[in-house]
Scaffold this active site. Structure first.
Site, PDB file in Angstrom:
ATOM      1  N   SER A  47       0.825  -1.211   0.000  1.00 26.22           N
ATOM      2  CA  SER A  47       0.000   0.000   0.000  1.00 26.22           C
ATOM      3  C   SER A  47       0.856   1.258   0.000  1.00 26.22           C
ATOM      4  O   SER A  47       0.582   2.216  -0.730  1.00 26.22           O
ATOM      5  CB  SER A  47      -0.928   0.002   1.218  1.00 26.22           C
ATOM      6  OG  SER A  47      -1.737  -1.148   1.246  1.00 26.22           O
ATOM      7  N   THR A  48       1.907   1.286   0.819  1.00 20.74           N
ATOM      8  CA  THR A  48       2.787   2.449   0.886  1.00 20.74           C
ATOM      9  C   THR A  48       3.527   2.656  -0.425  1.00 20.74           C
ATOM     10  O   THR A  48       3.916   3.781  -0.756  1.00 20.74           O
ATOM     11  CB  THR A  48       3.780   2.295   2.050  1.00 20.74           C
ATOM     12  OG1 THR A  48       3.060   2.029   3.254  1.00 20.74           O
ATOM     13  CG2 THR A  48       4.609   3.556   2.257  1.00 20.74           C
ATOM     14  N   LYS A 166      -0.018 -10.030   7.780  1.00 24.58           N
ATOM     15  CA  LYS A 166       0.192  -8.642   8.173  1.00 24.58           C
ATOM     16  C   LYS A 166      -1.167  -8.088   8.579  1.00 24.58           C
ATOM     17  O   LYS A 166      -2.093  -8.025   7.763  1.00 24.58           O
ATOM     18  CB  LYS A 166       0.765  -7.804   7.037  1.00 24.58           C
ATOM     19  CG  LYS A 166       0.894  -6.325   7.422  1.00 24.58           C
ATOM     20  CD  LYS A 166       1.261  -5.429   6.255  1.00 24.58           C
ATOM     21  CE  LYS A 166       1.309  -3.969   6.715  1.00 24.58           C
ATOM     22  NZ  LYS A 166       1.589  -3.024   5.599  1.00 24.58           N
ATOM     23  N   SER A 168      -3.145  -4.910   9.668  1.00 25.01           N
ATOM     24  CA  SER A 168      -3.121  -3.446   9.726  1.00 25.01           C
ATOM     25  C   SER A 168      -4.421  -2.868  10.262  1.00 25.01           C
ATOM     26  O   SER A 168      -4.745  -1.715   9.981  1.00 25.01           O
ATOM     27  CB  SER A 168      -2.829  -2.880   8.326  1.00 25.01           C
ATOM     28  OG  SER A 168      -1.516  -3.164   7.939  1.00 25.01           O
ATOM     29  N   GLY A 191       0.897  -4.025  11.386  1.00 26.86           N
ATOM     30  CA  GLY A 191       1.064  -3.000  10.373  1.00 26.86           C
ATOM     31  C   GLY A 191       1.103  -1.589  10.914  1.00 26.86           C
ATOM     32  O   GLY A 191       1.360  -0.654  10.165  1.00 26.86           O
TER      33      GLY A 191
END
Length: 297
Positions: A47-48, A166, A168, A191
């Site tokens: 996503s980042t 993960k 988040s 996350g």
């Protein structure tokens, strides 16, 4: 297949040049800085990294660069797509590019149809076909995604090639619930950089942390201090990281992280449209947070 995910992994950003293409040299430069901070792994295509705005060839180029620069780090490739077919193809391409594992977000466009049995079939098919271990990605719920029921995660954790998750969601109670419900050896990665220390105490083995783009050494220090039993040092470092995560990653997302990189002398640059660069008062807020943390003068 087995893999040790313990440690801090950085979901890298994707720098673009003036023409809007992936800036390969800037990516190399950023990655070279990050791998010198003691991180366990690099997550490329998350996503980042604006993965949903990249085409398949751009993801592959980024994976190959990360594999070259981060020869001693784990390379986790973001490969999730809306179809099982495309996800499998992306997993195979990632393995060919040198990835050690893949991070697979759920197909969420047809959210109402994504029942637990449908998702179980999807992830089993991906894991059966993937040449490298699969990590399930619980995308932040503020984004266009779905919320994994714990029984589904418990079921998926029994698959030999689904090695972890993960998470988040930023919910420690849910993280503890998943730790307790999943199979032995299933590895949880948090996350949220604001929760790393608490998540480690709750049974997570590490984190994939957007804020680690800006303060990798502090994030690595939290994990190292916890592992050595120095909880006071872990808590001290966490108190420095938490406001940065909350204010920049949680509050501003990709534009905030990229502006922070620019302020720290790395290459952030503009996001790919339709995302916009950080505007005021966000820039002033990031400057204030970095200054208060002693990262800029």
């Amino acid at each position: 297949m087995t893999i040790d995910l313990a440690g801090v992994h950085i979901p890298t950003t994707t720098p673009f040049d003036a023409e809007g293409e992936v800036d390969r040299e800037a990516l190399r430069s950023n990655l070279a800085h990050l791998v010198g901070q003691g991180v366990q792994g690099l997550v490329v295509g998350g996503s980042t990294g604006e993965a949903v705005l990249l085409d398949a060839s751009e993801r592959r180029i980024s994976w190959e660069i990360a594999r070259e620069v981060g020869a001693d780090q784990l390379l986790i490739a973001g490969t999730g797509a809306e179809s099982t077919r495309t996800t499998v193809r992306m997993c195979r391409a990632a393995a060919e590019a040198g990835a050690d594992a893949v991070l697979v977000q759920p197909p969420a466009f047809y959210k109402g149809a994504m029942t637990p049995p449908v998702l179980a079939d999807h992830y089993r098919a991906v894991a059966d076909a993937s040449p490298v271990p699969v990590i399930v990605y619980q995308v932040p719920l503020r984004m266009s995604t779905l919320d994994f029921p714990t029984p589904l995660l418990a079921e998926l954790s029994e698959h030999a090639n689904i090695v972890g998750m993960k998470d988040s969601r930023g919910d420690l109670d849910r993280l503890r619930e998943v730790v307790d419900a999943t199979a032995k050896g299933f590895q949880m990665l948090v996350g949220s950089g604001a929760l790393l220390h608490a998540a480690l105490e709750a049974g997570a083995v590490g984190g994939i942390l957007g804020i680690a783009n800006l303060v990798p050494a502090w994030c690595v220090g939290i994990h190292a201090a916890h592992r050595s039993g120095d909880e006071s040092e872990a808590a001290r470092l966490q108190s420095k990281v938490s406001p940065l995560h909350t204010g920049i990653v949680g509050g501003m997302g990709v534009p905030g992280v990229k502006f922070g990189l620019d302020r720290l002398g790395l290459v952030g640059g503009a996001p790919r449209p339709p995302l916009r660069s950080l505007a005021e008062p966000g820039r002033t807020t990031v400057d204030a947070l970095l200054t208060e943390a002693g990262l800029v003068g």
